[in-house]
Motif scaffolding. Structure first.
Motif, short mmCIF file in Angstrom:
data_model
loop_
_atom_site.label_atom_id
_atom_site.label_comp_id
_atom_site.label_asym_id
_atom_site.label_seq_id
_atom_site.Cartn_x
_atom_site.Cartn_y
_atom_site.Cartn_z
N TYR A 27 -3.25 -4.91 2.82
CA TYR A 27 -3.16 -3.95 1.71
C TYR A 27 -4.24 -4.20 0.67
N LEU A 28 -4.45 -5.47 0.31
CA LEU A 28 -5.46 -5.77 -0.70
C LEU A 28 -6.85 -5.36 -0.26
N ALA A 29 -7.12 -5.43 1.04
CA ALA A 29 -8.43 -5.00 1.54
C ALA A 29 -8.64 -3.50 1.31
N LEU A 30 -7.56 -2.72 1.24
CA LEU A 30 -7.68 -1.28 1.03
C LEU A 30 -7.95 -0.92 -0.42
N VAL A 31 -7.51 -1.74 -1.36
CA VAL A 31 -7.61 -1.37 -2.77
C VAL A 31 -8.70 -2.14 -3.51
N ARG A 166 -21.15 -11.49 -3.46
CA ARG A 166 -20.06 -11.46 -4.41
C ARG A 166 -18.78 -10.96 -3.76
N ARG A 167 -17.68 -11.64 -3.98
CA ARG A 167 -16.40 -11.21 -3.43
C ARG A 167 -15.92 -9.94 -4.12
N ASP A 168 -15.32 -9.07 -3.35
CA ASP A 168 -14.71 -7.88 -3.95
C ASP A 168 -13.55 -8.30 -4.84
N TRP A 169 -13.35 -7.53 -5.91
CA TRP A 169 -12.21 -7.76 -6.80
C TRP A 169 -10.92 -7.54 -6.01
N GLY A 170 -10.09 -8.56 -5.97
CA GLY A 170 -8.80 -8.44 -5.29
C GLY A 170 -8.87 -8.54 -3.79
#
Length: 389
Positions: A27-31, A166-170
């Protein structure tokens, strides 16, 4: 129609069901968005700043929503935006293609998709194939020709994904493959979502992390990180590369990721058929304004020369109509249909498209318009300082 176990009434409800159904990491990968998620949030919030100027009498008894984008006739101005590695449902992009075909809208398929372009093309004829600038010119052209052979009617070139490390937020950690070690690592959160797990177990499949559309001539498909590594090792594209690929392709060609007027003009000079005003769903350079804010300036600059669509933050049919009032030919949706697929597979994607269709019709009714092609900026109130040119 009231919500039921198998049907939902809003995209927000689809998101809620997706959150309940999916393992936390999926789910976090989607948002997720880049860094603080400022752009991802503004993509959505900006629509709420636009207000209507409705009529109350002499309203159109029937409303026409059909349009054409890159030569493909569609029942409404909504396209499926290409999104990579769909682990929310075992049928992945094939389910999306079937739903898009049922609702008669065109679909963009990511070159980072989990399903081969041949399978997706067999499920839907109104297909556009999306590519990054990955590999040599010869390799890029070979992938495009593979897509053409599979039935792709147009090419989408995405250039708005420039961040490197850079890592995506969340964003959660993504495993290179689902092996015993990673299965054990993710088991606690997967076991908390038995319905999602059962969906995969019934098919005998596991979430697919390979990238089949980057493989050529019987090669073993790379995994996501292998594909990402090839992209990172490729020299950054130049405008002459865009013009070269557009010429080699020879058919409808969209450049996705434009947010500046000067880039829009350079895209026109390169010969593109269409431009997608997009922030990559907030997954590029954070603090870029929401895509709808950049739309009017680009439409004013090049809208009489190429088709301009918009991608980012669309959650309601009303959002589609607002974008068209500001000059978009159509919109592309990403997270919305992924939430629908998580909530109900192919039927869930079709559910989301049906929601958008109803919302478009309702907005047209309130505005007194008989067609999406009759919309103008006079139909919305744009507050001072809304646009970003």
């Amino acid at each position: 129609m009231a919500s039921t176990k198998d049907w939902f009434e809003t995209v927000e409800e689809a998101q809620h069901r997706a959150k309940k159904r999916l393992p936390r990491s999926v789910y976090l990968a989607l948002v997720a968005g880049t860094e603080k998620g400022l752009t991802a949030n503004d993509n959505v919030a900006a629509f709420d700043e636009l207000a209507w100027r409705p009529h109350v009498a002499d309203l159109a008894a029937k409303r026409e929503t059909a349009t054409t984008v890159m030569g493909q006739e569609m029942s409404m101005p909504v396209l499926i935006s290409p999104t990579g590695v769909q682990a929310v449902h075992p049928d992945g992009e094939v389910a999306v293609a079937r739903a898009a075909a049922a609702e008669d809208v065109a679909m963009g398929l990511s070159s980072f998709a989990s399903k081969p372009v041949e399978e997706v093309g067999a499920a839907h004829s109104k297909l556009f194939f999306q590519m990054y600038w990955v590999g040599s010119r010869e390799t890029i052209l070979a992938r495009a020709e593979r897509a053409r052979a599979a039935g792709a009617k147009g090419l989408i070139m995405t250039l708005d994904w420039s961040f490197a490390s850079r890592r995506d937020w969340g964003s959660p950690p993504i495993p290179e493959k689902i092996d015993v070690k990673n299965a054990l690592k993710f088991a606690p959160e997967v076991l908390r979502k038995p319905r999602w797990l059962a969906t995969y177990l019934r098919t005998g499949a596991i979430p697919e992390l390979s990238v089949p559309n980057l493989a050529l001539d019987g090669q073993e498909p790379p995994n996501f990180f292998g594909a990402y590594g090839e992209w990172m090792g490729t020299a950054l594209p130049r405008w002459e590369d865009v013009a070269w690929l557009r010429e080699q392709w020879g058919g409808p060609f969209m450049l996705k990721g434009v947010t500046r007027v000067d880039d829009a003009r350079r895209a026109v000079d390169a010969g593109v058929s269409a431009i997608s005003v997009s922030t990559h769903g907030g997954n590029n350079l954070d603090s870029t304004p929401g895509a709808i804010r950049s739309l009017p300036g680009i439409v004013d600059a090049v809208g009489d020369q190429v088709e301009v669509v918009m991608d980012g933050g669309v959650r309601r049919g009303a959002d589609v109509v607002k974008a068209m009032a500001l000059g978009a030919k159509a919109v592309m949706i990403g997270r919305a249909y992924l939430w629908g697929m998580a909530a109900g597979g192919e039927r869930g994607v079709q559910n989301v498209l049906s929601i958008l269709r109803s919302g478009i019709d309702e907005a047209l009714l309130g505005l007194g318009k008989s067609s999406v092609h009759d919309l103008t900026r006079e139909d919305v109130i744009v507050p001072p300082g809304f646009t970003r040119d």
